[in-house]
Design a protein around this motif. Sequence first.
Motif: not given
Length: 332
Positions: A80-83, A201-203, A205-209, A272-278
Amino acid sequence: MSSPVIRLGLRDWDHLVPLASGQVTAPGFTLRVEARDTTPDVLAEPDLDGGETSFSRYVQARAAGDDRLVGIPAFVMRGFRHRCVLVRSGSPLTQLSELDGKRVGLTGWPDSGNTWTRALLRAEGVGIGSVDWRVGPLTAGESGKDRLGSRPLPPNVSVLDEGRSLQEELAAGRLDAVLTPFMPSELFTHDSRFRHLLADHADAERAYFSRHGFVPGIHLVTLRREVAEAHPELPGVLLAALEQSKRRWVRRRRVLADTTPWLLRELTESALLFGDDWMPYGVEDNAAMIRAFCEELRDQDVCREPIDPAALFPDPALAAPAVSASAVGADH
């Protein structure tokens, strides 16, 4: 008969360790992985058969008819690029939208990561033409990088004078923000002059995903065309080996998680967020990301030639990586 030796120049990403150490192999080939501090120029190094390559520069070359490199849809650098947006520690700026009309430095105009970061600004209503852009090195003395590309820069983009750096321009107040994929060393200190623009920024980035369904790809692996043509099976075999290396690394980190104080928490939350492979490899699982990136390159006028995403990875063997469970290795 000995197997062909394939030399790859790659930065020392953790997920490549199983491949570099020989724990994961590429059947029919002997891979020699050379660790690099910076992204290599595969075409400029005759001893390399392939290596890590900017996604942006690969797409631009293919759009211009330059097919000297064959892309493998294994995005070994993605994130992610927000950071990646920094401001002074005392800056009043806290939102991407507030960069409209500001002076913003960045480490390279056509870079993949900076293209994705500018896309974030565009999504917040900050047009490319509404920012006073300054291109230069993050720290003084950096060299060996093409920061400008081959196309004329927009009129609102200028280059820092020799000897100046983005971090010092930001600290002095001559810039309002900096876009950088790598952080200045002082950001990791209590008295840093800089901070992330976005406090959480992590929040963001989660919204972006949640909205887009992918993590942006920055660098991929490429092979010289003559190497790929001499060994037609190599692109598919290499993609599978890279996939197995990544999977083995994840399995081992879930067991040997004590490399940072909170890595286990990060691994759990990511699963938990991305599954087995982000960071999936292959064309099929990256179709939306590849299409979005090509559109941004065009919309930002980084690349004027038409871009057909389907033409970037035409080999059917690259649609999805083959995975051998036995090659991944045991958990303990």
